[in-house]
Write an enzyme that holds these catalytic residues in place. Structure first.
Site, short mmCIF file in Angstrom:
data_model
loop_
_atom_site.label_atom_id
_atom_site.label_comp_id
_atom_site.label_asym_id
_atom_site.label_seq_id
_atom_site.Cartn_x
_atom_site.Cartn_y
_atom_site.Cartn_z
N LYS A 7 -29.75 2.53 -43.28
CA LYS A 7 -28.33 3.31 -42.98
C LYS A 7 -28.19 4.73 -43.52
O LYS A 7 -29.21 5.34 -43.76
CB LYS A 7 -27.33 2.38 -43.21
CG LYS A 7 -27.36 1.04 -42.88
CD LYS A 7 -26.19 0.00 -42.93
CE LYS A 7 -26.61 -1.60 -42.66
NZ LYS A 7 -25.32 -2.30 -42.37
N ASN A 58 -33.30 -1.49 -42.19
CA ASN A 58 -32.44 -0.13 -41.74
C ASN A 58 -31.62 0.13 -43.01
O ASN A 58 -30.83 -0.46 -43.57
CB ASN A 58 -31.44 -1.03 -40.93
CG ASN A 58 -30.27 -0.09 -40.42
OD1 ASN A 58 -30.27 1.17 -40.52
ND2 ASN A 58 -29.04 -0.63 -39.91
N GLU A 111 -22.44 -0.77 -35.91
CA GLU A 111 -21.73 0.51 -36.77
C GLU A 111 -21.51 1.67 -35.65
O GLU A 111 -20.71 2.51 -35.77
CB GLU A 111 -22.56 0.89 -37.84
CG GLU A 111 -22.34 -0.32 -38.96
CD GLU A 111 -23.30 -0.31 -39.92
OE1 GLU A 111 -24.14 0.62 -40.18
OE2 GLU A 111 -23.17 -1.46 -40.76
N GLU A 158 -27.33 -9.62 -34.08
CA GLU A 158 -26.48 -8.99 -35.20
C GLU A 158 -25.13 -9.46 -35.09
O GLU A 158 -24.20 -8.75 -34.70
CB GLU A 158 -26.85 -7.81 -35.53
CG GLU A 158 -28.03 -7.17 -35.82
CD GLU A 158 -28.04 -6.04 -36.70
OE1 GLU A 158 -29.12 -6.27 -37.58
OE2 GLU A 158 -27.55 -4.95 -36.88
N GLY A 209 -28.59 -4.11 -46.26
CA GLY A 209 -28.65 -4.24 -47.68
C GLY A 209 -29.74 -4.50 -48.67
O GLY A 209 -30.25 -3.97 -49.62
N GLY A 235 -23.14 -7.03 -43.36
CA GLY A 235 -22.91 -6.29 -44.62
C GLY A 235 -21.77 -6.98 -45.50
O GLY A 235 -21.05 -6.45 -46.55
N SER A 255 -26.76 -9.84 -43.27
CA SER A 255 -26.81 -10.46 -44.53
C SER A 255 -28.26 -11.22 -44.84
O SER A 255 -28.07 -12.23 -45.56
CB SER A 255 -25.66 -11.00 -44.95
OG SER A 255 -24.39 -10.40 -44.75
N HIS A 289 -26.70 -0.27 -32.75
CA HIS A 289 -26.25 -0.97 -33.86
C HIS A 289 -24.70 -1.01 -33.87
O HIS A 289 -23.95 -0.24 -33.45
CB HIS A 289 -26.57 -0.27 -35.04
CG HIS A 289 -26.42 -0.92 -36.28
ND1 HIS A 289 -25.10 -1.15 -36.90
CD2 HIS A 289 -27.32 -1.66 -37.18
CE1 HIS A 289 -25.16 -1.70 -38.27
NE2 HIS A 289 -26.58 -2.03 -38.35
C1 PEP Z 1 -27.92 -4.07 -40.31
O1 PEP Z 1 -27.41 -2.95 -40.78
O2 PEP Z 1 -28.37 -4.17 -39.35
C2 PEP Z 1 -27.58 -5.12 -41.25
C3 PEP Z 1 -27.96 -6.44 -40.81
O3 PEP Z 1 -27.03 -5.24 -42.65
P1 PEP Z 1 -27.07 -6.13 -43.76
O4 PEP Z 1 -28.31 -6.79 -43.84
O5 PEP Z 1 -26.42 -5.54 -44.86
O6 PEP Z 1 -25.92 -7.12 -43.16
#
Ligand code: PEP
Length: 249
Positions: free
Chosen positions: A11, A9, A97, A164, A231, A170, A209, A95
């Site tokens: 983003k 992802n 966000e 998640e 990330g 993040g 993460s 998601h």
């Molecule tokens: C995500 O955006 O779905 C995500 C898990 O981000 P990160 O891996 O950066 O925590």
């Protein structure tokens, strides 16, 4: 047997040329991983470049969002049909966000899932608790609500559930393999109540993460079928290592 599903992802990152450059390096690196479903979700504006690059690679073009109407006066929105037309096979829905910054409710998530399915688009449905909810002992209540409302009337095929935990996205704070396994086993149990034996068809992937350093232990959990990576999916080297996870390490 479920095939592992690892999704990037990106983003709001990567222009068309960044996308082209990333995929030019990444595609040859993962040619020897046909046993893993690999999905890449660039921003909308980079989908055409990615679609061109991914032809005949088996890598799944995915969008990060979608609207629930087919067409009409919805300025700025993108329909499932438009995504299918450009070559997307999946879309991410719900998601955290989107839920947090764009007020997406369980009802909106459900409408988006149904509209996507109707257009032939697979879905990666994100669910997960906040830190406050976890500390209040409400993790399973949140997962139950998001699953039941989000999946109301939804068929199991091409539906991936992404667990998640919001506190892990993040932040560099990954769920421990035990925390991930507990949540995934709970989700599988709820899916069994909703779908019977068909619950085993769902890939349940973990996001929050994920890095090259923790992917092996997470992927070694019985009910973790893959990963949704933010990330660490932005760099070819780290995402390649994640796709090449080694179980039991
Ligand atoms: C995500 O955006 O779905 C995500 C898990 O981000 P990160 O891996 O950066 O925590």
């Amino acid at each position: 047997m479920r095939k592992p599903f690892i999704a990037a992802n990106w983003k709001m990152n990567k222009t068309q040329s960044d996308t082209w450059e990333f995929l030019s390096k990444f595609i040859p690196e993962v040619k020897d991983r046909p046993d893993v479903d690999i999905a890449v979700a660039p921003p909308f504006t980079s989908l055409p470049a990615a679609a061109e690059k991914l032809v005949n690679t088996g890598i799944i073009l995915t969008s990060q969002n979608v609207f629930y109407e087919e067409k009409g006066a919805y300025t700025g929105e993108i329909s499932p049909l438009m995504l299918v037309d450009i070559g997307c096979k999946y879309t991410i829905i719900g998601h955290s966000e989107r839920r947090q910054y764009f007020d997406e409710t369980d009802d909106i998530v459900n409408r988006k899932i149904k509209a996507s399915k109707k257009a032939g688009l697979g879905v990666i449905v994100c669910i997960g608790e906040s830190l406050d909810e976890r500390e209040a002992g409400k993790t399973f209540n949140v997962l139950q609500r998001e699953l039941e409302k989000g999946l109301d009337g939804v068929t199991p095929h091409d539906t991936v559930i992404a667990y998640e935990p919001i506190w892990a996205i993040g932040t560099g704070k990954t769920a421990t393999p035990e925390q991930a396994q507990d949540a995934h086993a709970y989700i599988r149990g709820r899916l069994r109540i909703l779908y019977g034996n068909k619950a085993d068809e769902f890939c349940i992937i973990y996001g929050g993460s994920v890095t090259p350093d923790n992917v092996d232990s997470l992927m070694s959990c019985e009910d973790v079928d893959g990963a949704l990576v933010g990330g660490a999916s932005l760099k070819v080297e780290s995402f390649t290592r994640i796709v090449k996870f080694r179980k039991g390490q």
